[in-house]
Design a protein around this motif. Sequence first.
Motif, mmCIF file in Angstrom:
data_model
loop_
_atom_site.group_PDB
_atom_site.id
_atom_site.type_symbol
_atom_site.label_atom_id
_atom_site.label_comp_id
_atom_site.label_asym_id
_atom_site.label_seq_id
_atom_site.Cartn_x
_atom_site.Cartn_y
_atom_site.Cartn_z
ATOM 1 N N LYS A 15 0.874 -1.179 0.000
ATOM 2 C CA LYS A 15 0.000 0.000 0.000
ATOM 3 C C LYS A 15 0.911 1.228 0.000
ATOM 4 C CE LYS A 15 -3.940 1.838 2.539
ATOM 5 N NZ LYS A 15 -4.674 1.754 3.793
ATOM 6 N N VAL A 16 0.880 1.970 -1.097
ATOM 7 C CA VAL A 16 1.717 3.161 -1.210
ATOM 8 C C VAL A 16 0.801 4.327 -1.568
ATOM 9 C CG1 VAL A 16 3.846 4.136 -2.163
ATOM 10 C CG2 VAL A 16 3.534 1.668 -2.163
ATOM 11 N N LEU A 17 0.862 5.366 -0.748
ATOM 12 C CA LEU A 17 -0.010 6.527 -0.941
ATOM 13 C C LEU A 17 0.843 7.745 -1.249
ATOM 14 C CD1 LEU A 17 -2.005 5.935 2.367
ATOM 15 C CD2 LEU A 17 -2.676 5.157 0.078
ATOM 16 N N PHE A 18 0.190 8.778 -1.763
ATOM 17 C CA PHE A 18 0.936 10.031 -2.011
ATOM 18 C C PHE A 18 0.163 11.217 -1.454
ATOM 19 C CE2 PHE A 18 1.235 13.941 -4.469
ATOM 20 C CZ PHE A 18 2.552 14.288 -4.173
ATOM 21 N N HIS A 19 0.904 12.179 -0.901
ATOM 22 C CA HIS A 19 0.307 13.484 -0.573
ATOM 23 C C HIS A 19 1.355 14.574 -0.744
ATOM 24 C CE1 HIS A 19 -1.993 16.650 1.426
ATOM 25 N NE2 HIS A 19 -3.045 15.875 1.215
ATOM 26 N N GLN A 20 0.896 15.722 -1.212
ATOM 27 C CA GLN A 20 1.793 16.876 -1.355
ATOM 28 C C GLN A 20 2.297 17.302 0.021
ATOM 29 O OE1 GLN A 20 1.636 20.260 -0.409
ATOM 30 N NE2 GLN A 20 3.168 21.082 -1.793
ATOM 31 N N LEU A 21 3.564 17.690 0.095
ATOM 32 C CA LEU A 21 4.111 18.198 1.361
ATOM 33 C C LEU A 21 5.349 19.055 1.091
ATOM 34 C CD1 LEU A 21 4.299 18.288 4.485
ATOM 35 C CD2 LEU A 21 5.641 16.177 4.359
ATOM 36 N N ASP A 22 5.211 20.324 1.436
ATOM 37 C CA ASP A 22 6.357 21.240 1.388
ATOM 38 C C ASP A 22 6.658 21.618 2.827
ATOM 39 O OD1 ASP A 22 8.099 23.377 1.257
ATOM 40 O OD2 ASP A 22 7.079 24.343 -0.429
ATOM 41 N N ILE A 23 7.787 21.159 3.351
ATOM 42 C CA ILE A 23 8.037 21.376 4.780
ATOM 43 C C ILE A 23 8.458 22.818 5.096
ATOM 44 C CG2 ILE A 23 8.550 18.937 5.236
ATOM 45 C CD1 ILE A 23 11.537 19.782 5.545
ATOM 46 N N ALA A 24 8.672 23.619 4.052
ATOM 47 C CA ALA A 24 8.955 25.037 4.300
ATOM 48 C C ALA A 24 7.665 25.852 4.363
ATOM 49 C CB ALA A 24 9.882 25.580 3.215
ATOM 50 N N ASP A 25 6.537 25.188 4.152
ATOM 51 C CA ASP A 25 5.249 25.880 4.085
ATOM 52 C C ASP A 25 4.327 25.360 5.208
ATOM 53 O OD1 ASP A 25 2.737 26.812 3.525
ATOM 54 O OD2 ASP A 25 2.646 26.012 1.477
ATOM 55 N N PRO A 26 4.136 26.157 6.266
ATOM 56 C CA PRO A 26 3.318 25.693 7.396
ATOM 57 C C PRO A 26 1.913 25.260 6.974
ATOM 58 C CG PRO A 26 4.450 27.736 7.977
ATOM 59 C CD PRO A 26 4.691 27.508 6.504
ATOM 60 N N PHE A 27 1.355 25.908 5.947
ATOM 61 C CA PHE A 27 0.022 25.554 5.481
ATOM 62 C C PHE A 27 0.033 24.137 4.886
ATOM 63 C CE2 PHE A 27 -3.376 25.558 2.282
ATOM 64 C CZ PHE A 27 -4.445 25.882 3.102
ATOM 65 N N SER A 28 1.077 23.841 4.110
ATOM 66 C CA SER A 28 1.202 22.508 3.504
ATOM 67 C C SER A 28 1.370 21.446 4.593
ATOM 68 C CB SER A 28 2.392 22.505 2.532
ATOM 69 O OG SER A 28 2.670 21.203 2.099
ATOM 70 N N ILE A 29 2.149 21.769 5.628
ATOM 71 C CA ILE A 29 2.344 20.819 6.738
ATOM 72 C C ILE A 29 0.992 20.554 7.437
ATOM 73 C CG2 ILE A 29 3.385 20.507 9.034
ATOM 74 C CD1 ILE A 29 5.883 21.920 8.020
ATOM 75 N N ALA A 30 0.251 21.637 7.701
ATOM 76 C CA ALA A 30 -1.037 21.489 8.404
ATOM 77 C C ALA A 30 -2.010 20.659 7.561
ATOM 78 C CB ALA A 30 -1.619 22.864 8.702
ATOM 79 N N ASN A 31 -2.019 20.929 6.275
ATOM 80 C CA ASN A 31 -2.878 20.207 5.337
ATOM 81 C C ASN A 31 -2.543 18.719 5.328
ATOM 82 O OD1 ASN A 31 -4.901 20.592 3.552
ATOM 83 N ND2 ASN A 31 -3.578 21.169 1.829
ATOM 84 N N PHE A 32 -1.241 18.450 5.283
ATOM 85 C CA PHE A 32 -0.760 17.064 5.257
ATOM 86 C C PHE A 32 -1.142 16.342 6.551
ATOM 87 C CE2 PHE A 32 2.709 14.003 6.234
ATOM 88 C CZ PHE A 32 2.418 13.085 5.238
ATOM 89 N N ALA A 33 -0.919 17.012 7.696
ATOM 90 C CA ALA A 33 -1.209 16.384 8.992
ATOM 91 C C ALA A 33 -2.707 16.080 9.114
ATOM 92 C CB ALA A 33 -0.735 17.279 10.131
ATOM 93 N N GLN A 34 -3.514 17.010 8.599
ATOM 94 C CA GLN A 34 -4.961 16.806 8.651
ATOM 95 C C GLN A 34 -5.372 15.602 7.791
ATOM 96 O OE1 GLN A 34 -7.024 20.324 7.448
ATOM 97 N NE2 GLN A 34 -8.912 19.744 8.481
ATOM 98 N N TRP A 35 -4.774 15.506 6.614
ATOM 99 C CA TRP A 35 -5.050 14.372 5.721
ATOM 100 C C TRP A 35 -4.592 13.067 6.371
ATOM 101 C CZ3 TRP A 35 -1.436 11.105 3.284
ATOM 102 C CH2 TRP A 35 -1.985 10.196 2.368
ATOM 103 N N MET A 36 -3.418 13.098 6.985
ATOM 104 C CA MET A 36 -2.904 11.896 7.658
ATOM 105 C C MET A 36 -3.892 11.452 8.745
ATOM 106 S SD MET A 36 -0.013 10.610 6.559
ATOM 107 C CE MET A 36 0.339 9.573 7.965
ATOM 108 N N LYS A 37 -4.361 12.412 9.521
ATOM 109 C CA LYS A 37 -5.278 12.088 10.620
ATOM 110 C C LYS A 37 -6.584 11.493 10.089
ATOM 111 C CE LYS A 37 -7.297 14.089 14.732
ATOM 112 N NZ LYS A 37 -7.763 15.301 15.379
ATOM 113 N N GLY A 38 -7.127 12.128 9.036
ATOM 114 C CA GLY A 38 -8.423 11.703 8.511
ATOM 115 C C GLY A 38 -8.350 10.464 7.636
#
Length: 277
Positions: free
Chosen positions: A65-88
């Motif tokens: 099982k391999v998934l993909f999500h966008q993540l730019d670690i220099a962008d706090p919004f991208s991090i928050a978006n990613f964490a929310q997706w991970m949680k959900g």
Amino acid sequence: MESYSTTKWWDADTVAVVSGSNKGIGFEAARILAEQGLTVVVTSRNEDLGKEALAKIQAAAPGAKVLFHQLDIADPFSIANFAQWMKGSVGSVTILINNAGFAYKGNTFGPEEAKTTLGVNYYGTRQLTEALLPLMKPPARIVNVSSRAGLRSIVRSPELLKRLTGAATTPQLDELAEEFVSSIRAGNHMAKGWPDTMYGVSKLMLSLYTLQLAGQLKDKGVVVNAMCPGWCRTDMSSKRGTKSAAEGADTAVWLALRPPAEASTGGFWGERSAIGW
Ligand SMILES: NC(=O)c1ccc[n+]([C@@H]2O[C@H](COP(=O)([O-])OP(=O)(O)OC[C@H]3O[C@@H](n4cnc5c(N)ncnc54)[C@H](OP(=O)(O)O)[C@@H]3O)[C@@H](O)[C@H]2O)c1
């Protein structure tokens, strides 16, 4: 296939996240973890490149099982978006390989460039880690891909080194990182004892953060280590280097998959061995 652990303690529901896994060492780490049968979350700041990497890893590890999500670690919004997706969508994380890293080429040097370098290698890695920590379930592992370029020996001033190693909290580390940037702006970073390397200082900060975090999480079932992949033939090194990207990923994957009974915390590693900070 390379052996990574004497005990196979993970299964297909064990989730590993690798930052910057569209290419280089991060791609190889994600591929190997998928081949070992874990659920792997491939991330990339560029969607198209990330999806290309996802397809290659799916082809290399059919059935995983391999998934993909966008993540730019220099962008706090991208991090928050990613964490929310991970949680959900994913729910939990057992392994976090903080691989994403950045270095300017050539002699580029300046305060804004130092901010950018620290922004990815230190602040970005820390912010991603903090965002995912609530989702990390024991036996969890955080592997920070640092570098021998950030060993403590790069700091020639004993006073500065004492302040760096004495920093007990992240605000104290942040203050020192800001001091580095402002001393470059003032044109006196060398006189203040800082080394002449933005990348080195950013990785030193990452290593110091690794130790702080390892201490904080010691009794919470989360093992935290830093490692140097060695000099690898990737875009960062302009494809020079003595190791392939896969060889560079080896110690990171080994740390991530160590059996819970053997996994120690708060170390700096290279070639599957503890090396000094
Ligand atoms: N190669 C070496 O000799 C060597 C030695 C010691 C340590 N390291 C460390 O190993 C790690 C991997 O480097 P590499 O050699 O594989 O280099 P690389 O091929 O240049 O890969 C770096 C990865 O980090 C990603 N990245 C950069 N900035 C990012 C950001 N803001 N957000 C998310 N991802 C970002 C890159 O994405 P893009 O494709 O979008 O740029 C790429 O996926 C780095 O932390 C590096 O410092 C490398």
